[in-house]
Design a protein around this motif. Structure first.
Motif, short mmCIF file in Angstrom:
data_model
loop_
_atom_site.label_atom_id
_atom_site.label_comp_id
_atom_site.label_asym_id
_atom_site.label_seq_id
_atom_site.Cartn_x
_atom_site.Cartn_y
_atom_site.Cartn_z
N GLY A 135 3.65 0.99 -4.21
CA GLY A 135 3.78 -0.03 -3.18
C GLY A 135 4.32 1.90 -1.45
O GLY A 135 3.50 0.83 -0.52
N MET A 136 4.76 2.19 -1.58
CA MET A 136 5.07 3.54 -1.04
C MET A 136 3.78 4.31 -1.13
O MET A 136 3.02 4.03 0.71
CB MET A 136 6.29 3.88 -1.77
CG MET A 136 8.05 3.38 -1.04
SD MET A 136 8.40 3.86 0.37
CE MET A 136 9.78 3.57 0.23
N LEU B 24 3.76 -2.53 0.18
CA LEU B 24 4.86 -2.28 -0.59
C LEU B 24 6.02 -3.41 -0.91
O LEU B 24 6.27 -3.89 -1.49
CB LEU B 24 5.92 -1.18 0.12
CG LEU B 24 7.07 -1.25 0.56
CD1 LEU B 24 7.58 -0.43 -1.26
CD2 LEU B 24 7.31 -0.26 1.04
#
Length: 211
Positions: A172-173, A185
């Motif tokens: 997600g980052m 994220l």
């Protein structure tokens, strides 16, 4: 040959840490290839002789950055203090809030290093992979505590759930950083947290009233 960190004075350790911090900032901003030794020297505000006093070359410096970044990730108070499902939700909120506040311009350095390091340097990849395994172990320990406290069912596979959480966090980052949008994220972490909550004990059915 650079001086070993084990043989440095307190002042030397501070100078070395200053260089490592500068390198970490540049790697996160520009990638490992974009963080040249000259740029790191300028960012740290040190001379070339100081830089090479502590690090023989860029590869040695990158190894130090990966090791230092691992400790920074594991020192996060929300992660370190995670003992309950409420703590897990609080960590999720803190991660998303931090991404939103920075405009998704930073992220977890461990996944960024894995993305940047070529397959021709397995030792550096192993360092980053070891950091990710340590992160997974910390989350596994937290989930184990929740299971022991009865917040998760006894049959919950805490290691697998930890892998889901760490993968959602790291993936997600990266996507949020690429899109400059915290939504990926947030969605990934929400799905991971929901997966953990699915292993919470269900309430016992209430007995039907008599008569």
């Amino acid at each position: 040959m650079p001086v070993s960190a084990d043989n440095l004075t307190a002042k030397g350790l501070r100078s070395r840490a200053k260089i490592v911090d500068a390198a970490a900032r540049l790697v996160l901003a520009n990638g490992a290839h974009g963080a040249t030794m000259e740029a790191i020297q300028q960012e740290a505000g040190v001379s070339a002789s100081q830089l090479y006093h502590y690090f023989d070359n860029k590869r040695d410096l990158l190894a130090a950055v990966i090791q230092a970044s691992t400790e920074v990730v594991l020192a996060n108070k929300w992660l370190r203090d995670m003992r309950s499902l409420a703590d897990l939700r609080a960590w999720r909120d803190a991660v998303v809030d931090a991404a939103r506040e920075t405009g998704c311009r930073t992220g977890c350095p461990l996944a960024s290093f894995v993305e940047d390091i070529p397959d021709t340097d397995p030792d550096l990849l192993d360092l980053a992979a070891a950091g990710l395994r340590r992160l997974t172990s910390v989350v596994t320990d937290a989930l184990t505590t929740m299971r022991a406290a009865g917040e998760l069912r006894a049959d919950a596979d805490v290691h697998r759930l930890a892998l889901v959480i760490v993968t959602a966090y790291e993936g997600g980052m990266l996507v949020s950083r690429a899109q400059r949008d915290p939504a990926p994220l947030e969605a990934a972490l929400d799905a991971a947290v929901a997966g953990v909550l699915a292993h919470a004990p269900s309430e016992e059915p209430r007995a039907a009233p008599s008569g």
